[in-house]
Design a protein around this motif. Structure first.
Motif, short mmCIF file in Angstrom:
data_model
loop_
_atom_site.label_atom_id
_atom_site.label_comp_id
_atom_site.label_asym_id
_atom_site.label_seq_id
_atom_site.Cartn_x
_atom_site.Cartn_y
_atom_site.Cartn_z
N THR A 198 23.29 43.88 39.25
CA THR A 198 24.02 45.08 39.65
C THR A 198 23.31 46.36 39.21
O THR A 198 23.88 47.45 39.36
CB THR A 198 25.43 45.08 39.03
OG1 THR A 198 25.30 45.09 37.60
CG2 THR A 198 26.23 43.86 39.45
N LEU A 247 27.75 39.73 37.01
CA LEU A 247 28.77 39.16 37.88
C LEU A 247 29.08 37.72 37.49
O LEU A 247 28.18 36.94 37.16
CB LEU A 247 28.31 39.18 39.33
CG LEU A 247 28.10 40.54 40.00
CD1 LEU A 247 27.73 40.34 41.46
CD2 LEU A 247 29.32 41.42 39.87
N HIS A 285 35.16 38.74 38.80
CA HIS A 285 34.63 40.10 38.83
C HIS A 285 35.04 40.80 40.13
O HIS A 285 34.81 40.27 41.21
CB HIS A 285 33.11 40.07 38.72
CG HIS A 285 32.53 41.35 38.20
ND1 HIS A 285 31.80 41.40 37.02
CD2 HIS A 285 32.58 42.63 38.65
CE1 HIS A 285 31.41 42.64 36.80
NE2 HIS A 285 31.88 43.40 37.78
#
Length: 270
Positions: free
Chosen positions: A147, A120, A124
């Motif tokens: 993530t 990120l 994004h």
């Protein structure tokens, strides 16, 4: 909106009250008037920690979430949200659902796949399972996010509790994103924790569709250190200047705007 403190914070002390204190409390609360006076005295003595408010910002929401705590909030389209790590020790497990249609929710796989990026940063998109942008990362001064790993069992439990306060069930909560404790993939495919970014690091999101935001302050699966406080501030954004001009992002935004426009015209013709 719900904020639940850690067990120690909820008790307000680390040890059981003494017998004398227990007797005093029982005496004070032996009547309705006494119980009311005792409760009001407790409230007057309580200190509620709040995050620092940026200059020029009039927040609609300002929370400091302690370690082991969680929050659930419903945010309107056009809201700017800032999550920050004041001590350089927190870990925020974040999940989003579309407020009026909670079957549409954050899809971490698409959030990674569509922008061709697992890490990120500014620009994004946080994408739903319908290919729409629930939120966009506007700015990021931490650079330590994940993530890939999902939540710990503790964080998942907290997210389920937060969801229940919005009438949601555990099945409504999918894989989450961890903010402020990073992970990187090595050349051999192994995942390595990179810890926290600097104290005071923050990530700002712009909300494209009304969302229910669930967040849990708990350790990371690859980094079990105790967490510090998590700050959450929200305010109405004056404008939205996207830091992303990629074609995949533009297409997702177009899908989002079309869905929002359609939702504003749902009357059935006579």
């Amino acid at each position: 909106m719900t904020v639940t403190p850690s067990a120690d914070a909820a008790r307000g002390q680390d040890t059981a009250p003494t017998p004398a204190l227990t007797e005093e409390i029982a005496t004070a609360t032996g009547s309705t008037d006494g119980a009311r006076a005792h409760a009001r005295a407790q409230a007057a003595a309580a200190t509620i920690a709040r995050p620092e408010i940026p200059p020029g910002v009039e927040p609609t929401l300002a929370l400091r979430i302690p370690s082991g705590g969680y929050a659930n909030v419903v945010l309107g389209r056009g809201t700017r949200v800032r999550l920050s790590d004041p001590s350089g020790a927190t870990c925020a497990h974040l999940f989003l659902l579309r407020a009026e249609s909670p079957w549409e929710r954050l899809n971490v796989a698409d959030t990674v796949k569509v922008p061709w990026q697992a890490y990120l940063s500014a620009g994004h998109p946080l994408l739903s399972d319908q290919g729409r942008v629930l939120a966009t990362v506007l700015t990021d001064t931490s650079g330590h996010h994940d993530t890939l790993c999902g939540p710990t069992g503790e964080a998942r439990h907290q997210l389920h509790l937060a969801a229940a306060k919005q009438g949601l069930e555990p099945r409504d909560v999918g894989p989450s994103i961890a903010l402020f404790r990073g992970v990187r993939v090595g050349a051999d495919g192994a995942l390595a924790a990179t810890g926290n970014g600097p104290a005071g690091g923050a990530i700002d999101l712009f909300v494209h569709l009304p969302v229910t935001l669930l967040v849990a302050n708990a350790a990371h699966p690859l980094d079990d250190r105790p967490t510090g406080d998590l700050d959450l501030i929200a305010w109405a954004a004056d404008t939205f200047d996207s830091p992303n001009d990629d074609p995949e992002y533009r297409r997702a935004v177009e899908n989002t705007e079309a869905a929002w426009a359609a939702a504003q015209h749902t009357e059935v013709p006579a």
